[in-house]
Design a protein around this motif. Structure first.
Motif, PDB file in Angstrom:
ATOM      1  N   THR A  92      -1.505  19.701  -9.874  1.00 42.53           N
ATOM      2  CA  THR A  92      -1.814  19.643  -8.436  1.00 42.53           C
ATOM      3  C   THR A  92      -0.730  20.318  -7.614  1.00 42.53           C
ATOM      4  N   ARG A  93       0.532  20.149  -8.026  1.00 49.19           N
ATOM      5  CA  ARG A  93       1.621  20.799  -7.287  1.00 49.19           C
ATOM      6  C   ARG A  93       1.553  22.310  -7.433  1.00 49.19           C
ATOM      7  N   ALA A  94       1.235  22.776  -8.633  1.00 45.23           N
ATOM      8  CA  ALA A  94       1.124  24.216  -8.853  1.00 45.23           C
ATOM      9  C   ALA A  94      -0.017  24.801  -8.021  1.00 45.23           C
ATOM     10  N   ALA A  95      -1.136  24.097  -7.966  1.00 45.34           N
ATOM     11  CA  ALA A  95      -2.271  24.580  -7.183  1.00 45.34           C
ATOM     12  C   ALA A  95      -1.949  24.599  -5.695  1.00 45.34           C
ATOM     13  N   ASP A  96      -1.210  23.619  -5.230  1.00 40.65           N
ATOM     14  CA  ASP A  96      -0.852  23.576  -3.816  1.00 40.65           C
ATOM     15  C   ASP A  96       0.107  24.705  -3.457  1.00 40.65           C
ATOM     16  N   ARG A  97       1.021  25.011  -4.373  1.00 38.97           N
ATOM     17  CA  ARG A  97       1.930  26.140  -4.125  1.00 38.97           C
ATOM     18  C   ARG A  97       1.167  27.450  -4.086  1.00 38.97           C
ATOM     19  N   ALA A  98       0.189  27.603  -4.972  1.00 37.41           N
ATOM     20  CA  ALA A  98      -0.547  28.858  -5.052  1.00 37.41           C
ATOM     21  C   ALA A  98      -1.506  29.048  -3.877  1.00 37.41           C
ATOM     22  N   ALA A  99      -2.072  27.945  -3.369  1.00 39.82           N
ATOM     23  CA  ALA A  99      -3.060  28.054  -2.284  1.00 39.82           C
ATOM     24  C   ALA A  99      -2.788  26.970  -1.242  1.00 39.82           C
ATOM     25  N   PRO A 100      -1.685  27.071  -0.502  1.00 45.23           N
ATOM     26  CA  PRO A 100      -1.333  26.001   0.440  1.00 45.23           C
ATOM     27  C   PRO A 100      -2.362  25.805   1.542  1.00 45.23           C
ATOM     28  N   TRP A 101      -3.139  26.863   1.862  1.00 45.74           N
ATOM     29  CA  TRP A 101      -4.132  26.746   2.934  1.00 45.74           C
ATOM     30  C   TRP A 101      -5.289  25.815   2.576  1.00 45.74           C
ATOM     31  N   LEU A 102      -5.441  25.484   1.293  1.00 42.84           N
ATOM     32  CA  LEU A 102      -6.525  24.597   0.876  1.00 42.84           C
ATOM     33  C   LEU A 102      -6.195  23.123   1.119  1.00 42.84           C
ATOM     34  N   GLY A 103      -4.910  22.813   1.301  1.00 42.45           N
ATOM     35  CA  GLY A 103      -4.533  21.421   1.534  1.00 42.45           C
ATOM     36  C   GLY A 103      -4.811  20.517   0.352  1.00 42.45           C
ATOM     37  N   LEU A 140       0.850  -1.186   0.000  1.00 43.39           N
ATOM     38  CA  LEU A 140       0.000   0.000   0.000  1.00 43.39           C
ATOM     39  C   LEU A 140       0.888   1.239   0.000  1.00 43.39           C
ATOM     40  N   VAL A 141       0.660   2.134  -0.942  1.00 43.42           N
ATOM     41  CA  VAL A 141       1.539   3.287  -1.146  1.00 43.42           C
ATOM     42  C   VAL A 141       0.717   4.570  -1.124  1.00 43.42           C
ATOM     43  N   HIS A 142       1.228   5.571  -0.426  1.00 47.52           N
ATOM     44  CA  HIS A 142       0.574   6.878  -0.372  1.00 47.52           C
ATOM     45  C   HIS A 142       1.591   7.953  -0.732  1.00 47.52           C
ATOM     46  N   PRO A 143       1.251   8.883  -1.626  1.00 45.34           N
ATOM     47  CA  PRO A 143       2.194   9.957  -1.969  1.00 45.34           C
ATOM     48  C   PRO A 143       2.340  10.948  -0.817  1.00 45.34           C
ATOM     49  N   VAL A 144       3.478  11.613  -0.780  1.00 43.96           N
ATOM     50  CA  VAL A 144       3.731  12.638   0.226  1.00 43.96           C
ATOM     51  C   VAL A 144       3.440  14.003  -0.389  1.00 43.96           C
ATOM     52  N   PHE A 145       2.507  14.722   0.196  1.00 44.84           N
ATOM     53  CA  PHE A 145       2.088  16.010  -0.337  1.00 44.84           C
ATOM     54  C   PHE A 145       3.074  17.119   0.070  1.00 44.84           C
ATOM     55  N   ARG A 146       2.860  18.307  -0.465  1.00 44.51           N
ATOM     56  CA  ARG A 146       3.720  19.444  -0.137  1.00 44.51           C
ATOM     57  C   ARG A 146       3.396  20.021   1.236  1.00 44.51           C
ATOM     58  N   HIS A 147       2.273  19.622   1.810  1.00 41.27           N
ATOM     59  CA  HIS A 147       1.852  20.159   3.103  1.00 41.27           C
ATOM     60  C   HIS A 147       1.696  19.021   4.110  1.00 41.27           C
ATOM     61  N   ASP A 148       1.774  19.333   5.386  1.00 36.70           N
ATOM     62  CA  ASP A 148       1.534  18.351   6.429  1.00 36.70           C
ATOM     63  C   ASP A 148       0.064  17.955   6.477  1.00 36.70           C
ATOM     64  N   LEU A 149      -0.188  16.736   6.910  1.00 39.13           N
ATOM     65  CA  LEU A 149      -1.552  16.301   7.176  1.00 39.13           C
ATOM     66  C   LEU A 149      -1.880  16.601   8.633  1.00 39.13           C
ATOM     67  N   ALA A 150      -3.104  17.049   8.880  1.00 33.78           N
ATOM     68  CA  ALA A 150      -3.509  17.398  10.236  1.00 33.78           C
ATOM     69  C   ALA A 150      -3.534  16.152  11.113  1.00 33.78           C
ATOM     70  N   PRO A 151      -3.001  16.231  12.325  1.00 28.67           N
ATOM     71  CA  PRO A 151      -3.032  15.059  13.212  1.00 28.67           C
ATOM     72  C   PRO A 151      -4.456  14.715  13.614  1.00 28.67           C
ATOM     73  N   SER A 152      -4.662  13.462  13.943  1.00 28.92           N
ATOM     74  CA  SER A 152      -5.984  13.027  14.350  1.00 28.92           C
ATOM     75  C   SER A 152      -6.349  13.647  15.699  1.00 28.92           C
ATOM     76  N   PRO A 153      -7.525  14.267  15.823  1.00 27.99           N
ATOM     77  CA  PRO A 153      -7.911  14.869  17.112  1.00 27.99           C
ATOM     78  C   PRO A 153      -8.323  13.833  18.143  1.00 27.99           C
ATOM     79  N   ARG A 154      -8.492  12.583  17.729  1.00 24.67           N
ATOM     80  CA  ARG A 154      -8.956  11.547  18.651  1.00 24.67           C
ATOM     81  C   ARG A 154      -7.886  10.512  18.966  1.00 24.67           C
ATOM     82  N   ALA A 155      -6.622  10.893  18.817  1.00 24.98           N
ATOM     83  CA  ALA A 155      -5.531   9.960  19.083  1.00 24.98           C
ATOM     84  C   ALA A 155      -4.294  10.719  19.534  1.00 24.98           C
ATOM     85  N   ALA A 156      -3.465  10.047  20.278  1.00 24.49           N
ATOM     86  CA  ALA A 156      -2.166  10.575  20.671  1.00 24.49           C
ATOM     87  C   ALA A 156      -1.098   9.640  20.116  1.00 24.49           C
TER      88      ALA A 156
END
Length: 404
Positions: free
Chosen positions: A285-296, A173-189
């Motif tokens: 997708t990379r260009a859009a993420d650079r232009a609007a990083p707050w959208l994730g 199972l493979v998942h790409p690494v995005f240009r932004h961090d993923l938000a941590p789970s609010p229901r786990a430590a």
């Protein structure tokens, strides 16, 4: 050199020799690397399909194992003179057989490659047979190999010609690494364990999982192992963490654990065969993420040139919320990989593993593996195991990162 590992045969006027890899002679010529780059090791069409760069060390994928060997097949009188036309690696270790913490000495065969111009001449089979001779010398009771279910020539070689039986069908199972961090789970430590804590947890809770390595301490303390993550269901559990022994004495109803291995410092991959439209969409997708990083925006990294990855191993857990906690671990591992410059995070899970449902992945980048196994001895050891090749699969399987 191992004299018994040398054999010569002729085919169509070309003499082929199987011999042990010579580090100075073979590495300096870069012949092994050229052979690797000429051979695709997975399905094309947009999947991770080729190890393109061994970073100057053809032994990198087995060097961290307790005992290892690399063989090459050499065309002595070919049209280009003496050249390496085949290669295989192997290692031997002791692993759990999935039956009440019983262990067996097993061998793993990997990295079998034969130059396209020299296939269908029995070179692959000869490399396998010679490696099996070394396995027996090392006392291995079983040998196993992993191949892609779609790689029909490889499956035929091992099952029809070399005597291996289809055994397990885990999924990569493979998942790409995005240009932004993923938000941590609010229901786990998520708690990071020290190597000694991680070893204690794995030995207590995973020692009867198939292929669990007896030398797990060597795996966890390896420089390529970046740490072990434990996910707990209470968001504030990290602040009240009292150590792994307290955890094992009174574990919560649900939990999940995984360790991170730095494959990017061992080998590189790339995607081949992807249509131009996919490449253009990934750039967009990379260009859009650079232009609007707050959208994730889920931006697709450049997977069409050589890149590195992180691998999650030792994925496991317990309880009804374990898949959700595994997802929290994967999100945390994604952020670790992003900061390290890896472009994908991968793991391999058993076909029946309940945590599989919690692992985020992109199906087009993954693969369905087939593990084949062969018994190398006529005896059954102390008689308590029987024939492992006929054992039904368990829920989980431990994938050693040194062999991925």
């Amino acid at each position: 050199m191992i004299d018994s590992m040398v054999a010569a045969e002729e085919d169509g006027g070309v003499a082929y020799t199987v011999r042990e890899f010579d580090g100075d002679r073979d590495r300096d010529s870069a012949a092994v690397e050229r052979l690797e780059q000429a051979c695709e090791v997975g399905p094309s069409g947009g999947k991770l399909c080729l190890f393109t760069d061994l970073l100057g060390d053809p032994l990198c994928r087995v060097r961290h194992s307790p005992a290892y060997l690399m063989l090459v097949a050499e065309a002595a009188d070919g049209p280009l003179g003496t050249e390496i036309v085949g290669v295989v690696r192997g290692c031997v270790k002791t692993v759990a057989c999935g039956r009440g913490q019983l262990f067996s000495k097993v061998a793993y065969l990997l990295g079998l490659r034969v130059s396209p111009a020299h296939r269908r001449r029995g070179i692959g089979r000869k490399l396998v047979e010679r490696m099996e001779e070394w396995f027996r010398q090392m006392g291995a009771e079983y040998a196993y190999v992993a191949t892609d279910t779609e790689n029909e020539p490889s499956v035929r070689l091992f099952t029809a010609r070399c005597g291996y039986a289809k055994f397990r069908t885990p999924s990569v199972l493979v998942h790409p690494v995005f240009r932004h961090d993923l938000a941590p789970s609010p229901r786990a430590a998520v708690v990071q364990l020290a190597p000694r804590e991680a070893e204690l947890l794995y030995r207590r809770r995973f020692a009867d999982v198939e292929f669990f390595p007896r030398d797990i301490d060597a795996v966890l303390s390896n420089a390529l192992s970046l740490g072990t993550l434990l996910a707990l269901p209470e968001p504030g559990a990290a602040r009240s963490w009292r150590g792994v022994e307290a955890f094992l004495a009174a574990p919560p109803e649900s939990w999940a654990v995984a360790s991170v291995w730095n494959c990017k410092d061992a080998f590189r991959l790339e995607v081949r065969g992807a249509p131009r439209l996919w490449r253009a969409a990934a750039r967009a997708t990379r260009a859009a993420d650079r232009a609007a990083p707050w959208l994730g925006i889920p931006s697709v990294p450049n997977l069409f040139d050589p890149f590195g990855m992180h691998f999650l191993y030792g994925l496991g857990g317990a309880g009804p919320s374990a898949p959700r906690l595994a997802r929290a671990l994967c999100r945390h591992a994604h952020n670790v990989a992003r900061r390290a410059g890896a472009r994908v995070v991968a793991t391999e899970v058993g076909a029946c593993d309940p945590l599989r449902a919690g692992v985020p992945h992109w199906p087009r980048l993954g693969a369905e593996d087939l593990w084949c196994i062969k018994r190398l001895t006529d005896s059954y050891g102390d008689g308590t195991l029987g024939d492992w090749t006929k054992a039904p699969p368990g829920a989980s399987i431990f994938v050693d990162p040194r062999e991925f």
